[in-house]
Design a protein around this motif. Structure first.
Motif, PDB file in Angstrom:
ATOM      1  N   THR A   1       0.847  -1.185   0.000  1.00  0.00           N
ATOM      2  CA  THR A   1       0.000   0.000   0.000  1.00  0.00           C
ATOM      3  C   THR A   1       0.883   1.236   0.000  1.00  0.00           C
ATOM      4  O   THR A   1       2.045   1.199   0.424  1.00  0.00           O
ATOM      5  N   LEU A   2       0.323   2.317  -0.464  1.00  0.00           N
ATOM      6  CA  LEU A   2       1.097   3.555  -0.553  1.00  0.00           C
ATOM      7  C   LEU A   2       1.691   3.972   0.797  1.00  0.00           C
ATOM      8  O   LEU A   2       2.874   4.321   0.870  1.00  0.00           O
ATOM      9  N   PRO A   3       0.923   3.965   1.895  1.00  0.00           N
ATOM     10  CA  PRO A   3       1.536   4.338   3.176  1.00  0.00           C
ATOM     11  C   PRO A   3       2.708   3.452   3.566  1.00  0.00           C
ATOM     12  O   PRO A   3       3.708   3.935   4.109  1.00  0.00           O
ATOM     13  N   ASP A   4       2.585   2.155   3.297  1.00  0.00           N
ATOM     14  CA  ASP A   4       3.688   1.250   3.624  1.00  0.00           C
ATOM     15  C   ASP A   4       4.940   1.600   2.819  1.00  0.00           C
ATOM     16  O   ASP A   4       6.069   1.556   3.333  1.00  0.00           O
ATOM     17  N   GLN A   5       4.756   1.961   1.555  1.00  0.00           N
ATOM     18  CA  GLN A   5       5.903   2.350   0.733  1.00  0.00           C
ATOM     19  C   GLN A   5       6.587   3.590   1.294  1.00  0.00           C
ATOM     20  O   GLN A   5       7.823   3.660   1.358  1.00  0.00           O
ATOM     21  N   VAL A   6       5.782   4.559   1.704  1.00  0.00           N
ATOM     22  CA  VAL A   6       6.354   5.811   2.219  1.00  0.00           C
ATOM     23  C   VAL A   6       7.185   5.547   3.468  1.00  0.00           C
ATOM     24  O   VAL A   6       8.329   6.018   3.587  1.00  0.00           O
ATOM     25  N   VAL A   7       6.616   4.819   4.421  1.00  0.00           N
ATOM     26  CA  VAL A   7       7.320   4.573   5.681  1.00  0.00           C
ATOM     27  C   VAL A   7       8.595   3.778   5.439  1.00  0.00           C
ATOM     28  O   VAL A   7       9.663   4.108   5.979  1.00  0.00           O
ATOM     29  N   ALA A   8       8.498   2.737   4.606  1.00  0.00           N
ATOM     30  CA  ALA A   8       9.675   1.913   4.330  1.00  0.00           C
ATOM     31  C   ALA A   8      10.782   2.726   3.664  1.00  0.00           C
ATOM     32  O   ALA A   8      11.955   2.653   4.059  1.00  0.00           O
ATOM     33  N   ASP A   9      10.437   3.506   2.653  1.00  0.00           N
ATOM     34  CA  ASP A   9      11.454   4.298   1.949  1.00  0.00           C
ATOM     35  C   ASP A   9      12.029   5.392   2.839  1.00  0.00           C
ATOM     36  O   ASP A   9      13.228   5.683   2.776  1.00  0.00           O
ATOM     37  N   SER A  10      11.196   6.009   3.643  1.00  0.00           N
ATOM     38  CA  SER A  10      11.681   7.073   4.518  1.00  0.00           C
ATOM     39  C   SER A  10      12.665   6.536   5.545  1.00  0.00           C
ATOM     40  O   SER A  10      13.749   7.093   5.734  1.00  0.00           O
ATOM     41  N   GLN A  11      12.313   5.454   6.194  1.00  0.00           N
ATOM     42  CA  GLN A  11      13.188   4.920   7.241  1.00  0.00           C
ATOM     43  C   GLN A  11      14.477   4.345   6.678  1.00  0.00           C
ATOM     44  O   GLN A  11      15.517   4.388   7.338  1.00  0.00           O
ATOM     45  N   SER A  12      14.427   3.829   5.437  1.00  0.00           N
ATOM     46  CA  SER A  12      15.643   3.253   4.847  1.00  0.00           C
ATOM     47  C   SER A  12      16.486   4.282   4.108  1.00  0.00           C
ATOM     48  O   SER A  12      17.521   3.936   3.535  1.00  0.00           O
ATOM     49  N   GLY A  13      16.048   5.557   4.105  1.00  0.00           N
ATOM     50  CA  GLY A  13      16.872   6.624   3.550  1.00  0.00           C
ATOM     51  C   GLY A  13      16.609   6.968   2.097  1.00  0.00           C
ATOM     52  O   GLY A  13      17.327   7.796   1.525  1.00  0.00           O
ATOM     53  N   HIS A  14      15.576   6.377   1.483  1.00  0.00           N
ATOM     54  CA  HIS A  14      15.233   6.713   0.090  1.00  0.00           C
ATOM     55  C   HIS A  14      14.230   7.861   0.119  1.00  0.00           C
ATOM     56  O   HIS A  14      13.052   7.710  -0.202  1.00  0.00           O
ATOM     57  N   TRP A  15      14.731   9.040   0.464  1.00  0.00           N
ATOM     58  CA  TRP A  15      13.840  10.154   0.746  1.00  0.00           C
ATOM     59  C   TRP A  15      13.143  10.706  -0.485  1.00  0.00           C
ATOM     60  O   TRP A  15      11.964  11.068  -0.418  1.00  0.00           O
ATOM     61  N   ASP A  16      13.829  10.804  -1.594  1.00  0.00           N
ATOM     62  CA  ASP A  16      13.177  11.340  -2.793  1.00  0.00           C
ATOM     63  C   ASP A  16      11.997  10.460  -3.196  1.00  0.00           C
ATOM     64  O   ASP A  16      10.915  10.946  -3.525  1.00  0.00           O
ATOM     65  N   ARG A  17      12.231   9.155  -3.157  1.00  0.00           N
ATOM     66  CA  ARG A  17      11.152   8.229  -3.515  1.00  0.00           C
ATOM     67  C   ARG A  17      10.022   8.287  -2.497  1.00  0.00           C
ATOM     68  O   ARG A  17       8.840   8.279  -2.871  1.00  0.00           O
ATOM     69  N   ALA A  18      10.370   8.368  -1.220  1.00  0.00           N
ATOM     70  CA  ALA A  18       9.344   8.460  -0.176  1.00  0.00           C
ATOM     71  C   ALA A  18       8.514   9.722  -0.330  1.00  0.00           C
ATOM     72  O   ALA A  18       7.277   9.695  -0.224  1.00  0.00           O
ATOM     73  N   LEU A  19       9.186  10.838  -0.599  1.00  0.00           N
ATOM     74  CA  LEU A  19       8.475  12.110  -0.728  1.00  0.00           C
ATOM     75  C   LEU A  19       7.588  12.106  -1.963  1.00  0.00           C
ATOM     76  O   LEU A  19       6.457  12.614  -1.934  1.00  0.00           O
ATOM     77  N   ASP A  20       8.070  11.513  -3.033  1.00  0.00           N
ATOM     78  CA  ASP A  20       7.283  11.431  -4.255  1.00  0.00           C
ATOM     79  C   ASP A  20       6.009  10.621  -4.024  1.00  0.00           C
ATOM     80  O   ASP A  20       4.912  11.021  -4.417  1.00  0.00           O
ATOM     81  N   THR A  21       6.150   9.480  -3.360  1.00  0.00           N
ATOM     82  CA  THR A  21       4.991   8.629  -3.073  1.00  0.00           C
ATOM     83  C   THR A  21       4.049   9.299  -2.091  1.00  0.00           C
ATOM     84  O   THR A  21       2.821   9.221  -2.231  1.00  0.00           O
ATOM     85  N   ALA A  22       4.611   9.959  -1.093  1.00  0.00           N
ATOM     86  CA  ALA A  22       3.776  10.641  -0.099  1.00  0.00           C
ATOM     87  C   ALA A  22       2.957  11.749  -0.742  1.00  0.00           C
ATOM     88  O   ALA A  22       1.769  11.923  -0.426  1.00  0.00           O
ATOM     89  N   ARG A  23       3.575  12.502  -1.636  1.00  0.00           N
ATOM     90  CA  ARG A  23       2.830  13.570  -2.316  1.00  0.00           C
ATOM     91  C   ARG A  23       1.661  12.984  -3.107  1.00  0.00           C
ATOM     92  O   ARG A  23       0.570  13.552  -3.136  1.00  0.00           O
TER      93      ARG A  23
END
Length: 925
Positions: free
Chosen positions: A624-646
């Protein structure tokens, strides 16, 4: 074929040239005026490549340089009129010689052209005075009649070394005469002709085109979709963007544009020039083109089926397909003989030209052929045709196949699964089959976070089929889907009514009502009630029925973990297979693993969540989108996390399963804050409070960091205290470990060591209660900073390295050095980690600490550029000079000086200009 697609946003139509083509325009313009260049320049490229717009840009460039080019455009009907172009050109030149201002580009003078090339050359030369330079621009020269094209090639030799250059746009075709190609090659070899091919746009050029058109950056998913459908052709890209805008398929959030339904084609108007052109080719070709848009995926069977559809014999159809190939619409693969559209977007446009009856008839032919074994296609194609064919084929069989394919695709292809299942529900007439379809549709919509559609289907099941046509386990599934969908549509009134009495009248048995009410209470943030309700009635749901026992146990484990009752949850993580529903199907295993992983991530245990999933291989890679955001954010893939979060915040896809929206908002605000986007970070937090207020204490750390960044320590401490109070009121432990660590640091900063020590004790209690790595890290850090314990600091740093979360490790190193319980040399590592995250504000704050500790800050030029970019970012966020000084750790006078230098270097005259440049990506770095 006409290569302009009129239906493009106005901003795109007004652009001077296709993006990425400035260098090509300059090159062609230079060839047009240079005395040393070849006299013939051919600008080539397939349909949609922007040949005409490039020629217009060349004309504008030449005009700007003081030249007056002679411009002609060739129409398709001229290819059958001998010497048409040559006659027009002679008339234009004659008018040029006589100074006739009334001449038009549509002159039709007929002249005798015995030796046409030499005559035209003589006319051109005599039209010029000494030192004059004339450029002739001819658009769509491929439509010129053969005699005129021969004249142009002959003219090239006659103009060699003279002051005339002819620039033509040409679409190459396999039908071009071999003799003509040979002459052109001879001219090129003699340096008398130059070919300038227009290449498809690369991904960066497409991104620039969209950014110019929509004033927003396209996401990777949007770029991928456009590259796949448009093959880098700018006109097609603009048409697709306009089509997606028309259907609401594009959403702009935080200056980024998102494709909300990647599998949904754009809505293209019926009067697109390529479509109009195909329509004018004639009845058979036009009919074949439309049918081909549907039938070509059927491979070798397509020709026969197209013939049946259009009422022609197969030989005529083959001729029409060949003509479409000559026109650059189709190509035939050499390995299997299949026909394919050169531009997939054109197939979508042609499909849109079919009337309802035509479309249904073609779909019926395709489905019948596949069912009879006369054609082969993939499951997705068949399902799509079944949706269109509707009741024109066997409705019961169609509903069954759509149900099977939709159920199989519900995790990995949610858009199509939802569409197929919705169609199956319309086709199904037998109550039990229709109920099964509606349940599958509601479940799919919940998994894909499409909650409005889920409510509709779930509501129909509960009101029409619950008593007689749905078994006990399915009834519980649809009730839970209904509750989650209510939460996803933010219908708190309906949830509250259900929890406070309405649950007693739900269909089914008592155990249905117990589990359903518990889920509803969680989505209302009433965690203590949910836990107590489930525990009190355990004897009801924990019976022999695997479904009730399994789902009740999963809810109990996860809710208990949030409240600090960790032992059952830890046992579940250690062996998730020890569960009544583990062997009941892939969807149950998927739900089990992802619910456990989701709870682990909420506690900051990303590495453990990854290990859990890797060890038990979920039946689908879908997240799910929220799971992707949390996983990417915590693992340091911030650009991808921010893109998905937006994307989630723009479309509402982060709302739904508690506490998904809060977790997405927390991660987003942390990233934005660390990058200096303080106002935007605060806006995300405020939005979370108003949209789905569940576990709001999880936002307190991010919000307190924003206050502290602006120098408001008291405000930061108050935010933390309110967060802890809210968690206590809800009976929640999740997230309190970092809150107590923040409390310890802030109390120490304001000089209340006793309060700081009480916070240290609470971090120890939380670590003992949960046993998580993050809670233990928080306790070690709190102990190290408040008590000056270097051993605890060393252990904390070692633990942070093991956990491998870049922000957490960088913060740990910084905190330890700031409180002088670790060696200052560690700041270099923290500085590099912040750099990898592009955490501009954290880097700037760390530079202040590095200077205070006598640590050299590397790469002075990089530091200067970063400081300017951060200052521009903070100005764009609307900060005052006082707030800028607090954020940067400097004085207001220093801020004024830095702003002055920034304005002087970049040329911007005000904060408004600077902010505008930052918002449109025009900032001069």
């Amino acid at each position: 074929m006409i290569d302009h697609w009129r239906d493009a946003p106005d901003a795109a139509r007004s652009a001077p040239a296709p993006f990425g083509r400035d260098a090509v325009v300059a090159h062609v313009a230079e060839l047009a005026v240079s005395s040393d260049a070849a006299p013939l320049v051919l600008v080539t490229g397939p349909i949609g490549m922007g040949r005409s717009s490039l020629l217009a840009a060349v004309r504008a460039e030449l005009t700007a340089r003081g030249f007056t080019p002679l411009s002609l455009r060739v129409a398709r009907n001229e290819r059958d009129r001998p010497y048409s172009l040559a006659s027009r050109l002679c008339a234009e030149i004659a008018a040029l010689r006589s100074g006739d201002a009334r001449r038009t580009a549509r002159a039709t003078a007929v002249v005798s052209l015995g030796e046409a090339g030499r005559q035209l050359a003589a006319e051109l030369r005599s039209a010029l005075t000494v030192n004059d330079k004339l450029t002739v621009l001819i658009d769509d020269a491929h439509w010129a009649d053969p005699a005129s094209r021969a004249v142009l090639l002959s003219l090239t030799r006659a103009l060699a070394g003279g002051p005339v250059t002819v620039v033509c746009t040409v679409r190459p075709s396999p039908a071009d005469p071999a003799s003509e190609r040979a002459v052109l090659e001879q001219l090129r070899a003699a340096s008398l002709a130059e070919v300038v091919p227009l290449r498809p746009l690369g991904e960066q050029e497409v991104a620039a085109l969209i950014a110019h058109t929509l004033q927003a950056r396209p996401t990777a998913a949007l770029l991928s979709s456009l590259q796949r459908e448009c093959r880098g052709r700018p006109a097609a890209v603009l048409a697709a963007v306009a089509g997606h805008l028309r259907t609401g398929g594009l959403q702009v959030y935080d200056r980024h544009v998102y494709l909300t339904s990647p599998d949904r084609p754009p809505e293209l108007p019926l009067d697109l020039p390529p479509i109009e052109y195909l329509r004018r080719l004639g009845g058979t070709v036009w009919a074949v083109a439309k049918a081909a848009a549907v039938m070509l995926p059927l491979g070798t069977a397509a020709t026969g089926l197209i013939a049946r559809a259009v009422g022609r014999d197969e030989e005529e159809v083959r001729g029409a397909l060949s003509e479409l190939s000559v026109e650059g619409v189709l190509r035939q693969e050499t390995e299997d003989g299949r026909w394919r559209f050169r531009l997939p977007l054109l197939a979508s446009a042609l499909t849109g030209c079919l009337g309802p009856w035509e479309r249904r008839s073609l779909a019926r032919l395709a489905v019948t052929a596949i069912w009879a074994g006369d054609a082969v296609a993939d499951d997705r194609y068949l399902a799509d045709q079944l949706v269109v064919a509707g009741r024109s084929v066997d409705a019961r069989r169609a509903a069954g196949e759509l149900l099977a394919r939709g159920t199989a695709a519900m995790l990995d292809d949610g858009y199509c699964a939802e569409r197929w299942l919705r169609a199956a529900a319309e086709l199904a007439t037998e109550p039990r089959q229709r109920a099964r379809v509606l349940v599958a549709h509601a479940t799919t919509c919940c998994l894909q976070l499409r909650f409005a559609e889920a409510i509709d289907s779930a509501g129909k099941v509960l009101s029409e089929y619950a008593e007689d046509h749905v078994d006990s386990a399915t009834l519980l599934e649809i009730q839970l889907a209904y509750v989650v969908a209510l939460a996803g549509t933010l219908d708190t009134a309906a949830l509250t009514e259900l929890c406070d009495g309405g649950w007693r009248s739900l269909p089914g048995r008592q155990w249905h009502r117990v589990v359903t009410r518990c889920i509803a209470l969680c989505h209302l943030d009433r965690w203590r009630e949910a836990d107590e309700h489930l525990a009190l009635l355990r004897h009801v749901w924990h019976r022999d029925d695997d479904v009730f026992a399994g789902l009740g146990l999963l809810v109990s484990e996860c809710t208990g973990a949030y409240m600090g009752r960790f032992e059952p949850f830890e046992q579940a993580v250690a062996d998730p297979t020890d569960w009544p529903l583990w062997a009941s199907g892939p969807r149950f295993r998927f739900e089990r693993l992802w619910q456990l992983a989701r709870v682990l991530m909420a506690f900051g245990e990303q590495e453990r969540a990854d290990r859990l999933l890797a060890a038990h291989d979920p039946p689908s890679a879908y997240r799910t989108l929220p799971d992707q955001v949390v996983a990417d954010s915590q693992s340091g893939h911030w650009d991808r996390a921010l893109d998905t979060a937006r994307l989630g915040l723009a479309t509402g896809l982060s709302v739904g399963y508690a506490p998904s929206h809060t977790l997405v908002s927390r991660e987003t605000s942390v990233i934005l804050g660390a990058r200096g986007r303080l106002t935007e970070a605060r806006a995300v937090i405020e939005r979370a409070r108003s949209v789905q207020p569940v576990m709001l204490h999880l936002l307190a750390v991010a919000e307190s960091c924003l206050d502290e960044a602006l120098g408001d320590v008291e405000g930061a401490l108050d935010v933390v205290a309110r967060g802890l109070a809210l968690a206590a009121d809800r009976g929640l432990v999740v997230g309190t470990d970092v809150l107590w660590l923040r409390s310890a640091g802030l109390e120490l900063a304001r000089g209340d060591r006793a309060a700081a020590r009480r916070a240290v004790a609470e971090t120890g209690r939380t670590a003992e209660l949960t046993g998580t790595g993050r809670a233990r890290l928080c306790h070690l850090l709190a102990t190290a900073t408040v008590e000056g314990d270097r051993a605890a600091a060393a252990e904390a740093i070692g633990l942070a390295r093991q956990r491998a979360q870049p922000l957490e490790l960088a913060d740990t190193l910084t905190l330890a050095v700031r409180h002088e319980v670790a060696d200052s040399g560690l700041l270099h590592e923290a500085y590099a980690l912040y750099g990898g995250l592009d955490a501009l504000l954290r880097r700037a704050q760390l530079r202040n600490l590095m200077r205070a500790r006598g640590v050299t800050v590397p790469h002075r030029a990089v530091v200067t550029a970063e400081n300017e970019r951060l200052l521009a970012t903070l100005v764009t966020e609307g900060l005052t000079n006082r707030e800028l000084a607090a954020a940067l750790g400097s004085s207001e006078k220093s801020v004024e000086s830095r702003l002055g230098r920034l304005f002087k270097r970049t040329g911007y005259r005000s904060r408004v200009e600077l902010a505008s440049a930052m918002l449109t990506d025009d900032y001069r770095a």
